[in-house]
Design a protein around this motif. Structure first.
Motif, PDB file in Angstrom:
ATOM      1  N   UNK A 155      71.855  87.804  54.949  1.00 19.22           N
ATOM      2  CA  UNK A 155      70.695  88.259  55.712  1.00 19.22           C
ATOM      3  C   UNK A 155      69.909  87.059  56.213  1.00 19.22           C
ATOM      4  N   UNK A 156      69.344  87.209  57.394  1.00 17.88           N
ATOM      5  CA  UNK A 156      68.511  86.145  57.964  1.00 17.88           C
ATOM      6  C   UNK A 156      67.435  86.768  58.845  1.00 17.88           C
ATOM      7  N   UNK A 157      66.397  85.985  59.107  1.00 21.87           N
ATOM      8  CA  UNK A 157      65.338  86.444  60.004  1.00 21.87           C
ATOM      9  C   UNK A 157      65.864  86.468  61.427  1.00 21.87           C
ATOM     10  N   UNK A 158      65.447  87.460  62.190  1.00 21.39           N
ATOM     11  CA  UNK A 158      65.835  87.525  63.603  1.00 21.39           C
ATOM     12  C   UNK A 158      65.204  86.350  64.341  1.00 21.39           C
ATOM     13  N   UNK A 159      63.938  86.093  64.076  1.00 15.94           N
ATOM     14  CA  UNK A 159      63.264  84.905  64.593  1.00 15.94           C
ATOM     15  C   UNK A 159      62.114  84.563  63.662  1.00 15.94           C
ATOM     16  N   UNK A 160      61.458  83.480  63.924  1.00 16.63           N
ATOM     17  CA  UNK A 160      60.404  82.978  63.025  1.00 16.63           C
ATOM     18  C   UNK A 160      59.036  83.616  63.272  1.00 16.63           C
ATOM     19  N   UNK A 161      58.941  84.540  64.221  1.00 13.74           N
ATOM     20  CA  UNK A 161      57.621  85.093  64.542  1.00 13.74           C
ATOM     21  C   UNK A 161      56.981  85.802  63.359  1.00 13.74           C
ATOM     22  N   UNK A 162      57.791  86.410  62.503  1.00  9.80           N
ATOM     23  CA  UNK A 162      57.233  87.110  61.355  1.00  9.80           C
ATOM     24  C   UNK A 162      56.618  86.127  60.374  1.00  9.80           C
ATOM     25  N   UNK A 163      57.292  85.013  60.130  1.00 10.41           N
ATOM     26  CA  UNK A 163      56.741  83.991  59.241  1.00 10.41           C
ATOM     27  C   UNK A 163      55.478  83.397  59.851  1.00 10.41           C
ATOM     28  N   UNK A 164      55.491  83.185  61.159  1.00  9.52           N
ATOM     29  CA  UNK A 164      54.301  82.663  61.842  1.00  9.52           C
ATOM     30  C   UNK A 164      53.135  83.629  61.715  1.00  9.52           C
ATOM     31  N   UNK A 165      53.404  84.915  61.876  1.00 11.07           N
ATOM     32  CA  UNK A 165      52.361  85.932  61.734  1.00 11.07           C
ATOM     33  C   UNK A 165      51.797  85.928  60.322  1.00 11.07           C
ATOM     34  N   UNK A 166      52.678  85.880  59.322  1.00 13.30           N
ATOM     35  CA  UNK A 166      52.216  85.851  57.938  1.00 13.30           C
ATOM     36  C   UNK A 166      51.406  84.589  57.651  1.00 13.30           C
ATOM     37  N   UNK A 167      51.790  83.473  58.256  1.00 10.72           N
ATOM     38  CA  UNK A 167      51.038  82.230  58.084  1.00 10.72           C
ATOM     39  C   UNK A 167      49.645  82.344  58.683  1.00 10.72           C
ATOM     40  N   UNK A 168      49.549  82.996  59.827  1.00 14.35           N
ATOM     41  CA  UNK A 168      48.241  83.212  60.463  1.00 14.35           C
ATOM     42  C   UNK A 168      47.364  84.065  59.554  1.00 14.35           C
ATOM     43  N   UNK A 169      47.937  85.131  59.009  1.00 16.58           N
ATOM     44  CA  UNK A 169      47.179  86.011  58.120  1.00 16.58           C
ATOM     45  C   UNK A 169      46.773  85.295  56.843  1.00 16.58           C
TER      46      UNK A 169
END
Length: 104
Positions: A86-100
């Motif tokens: 399994x892998x992330x489709x893209x890094x946007x989810x990690x970026x969003x979590x970092x923002x939060x």
């Protein structure tokens, strides 16, 4: 005056399908275990056995969370022999979590 503001606001709204996809995305991230999986995958692809060890959860529970994340388009999988990675489709989810995380 109010009518004009409502018309402008309605014109700026994304279409219903886009809104539904965004809701599914956030719904998938509404469980702490799934957020933890996203962080675990931020470093690269992992098999279920690795995620089981990281999460300290049974295979069936980890697989359920992976299914939800995959359905939401957050992760993807690839089969290699008898293993599924399994892998992330893209890094946007990690970026969003970092923002939060930074918003504390």
């Amino acid at each position: 005056m109010i009518g004009d503001a409502i018309i402008c606001c309605k014109q700026d709204l994304p279409d219903e399908e886009h809104i539904k996809k965004q809701a599914e995305y956030f719904k998938a991230l509404s469980d702490p275990a799934r957020v933890k999986i996203v962080y675990a995958l931020a470093g690269g692809e992992r098999c279920v056995c690795e995620l089981m060890a990281i999460m300290d959860m049974q295979q069936t529970v980890v697989s359920h969370h992976l299914k939800v994340l995959k359905y939401a388009g957050i992760i993807s999988d690839k089969k290699s022999g008898k293993w599924v990675y399994y892998s992330l489709v893209d890094k946007k989810t990690v970026e969003l979590l970092s923002i939060l995380k930074a918003e504390k």
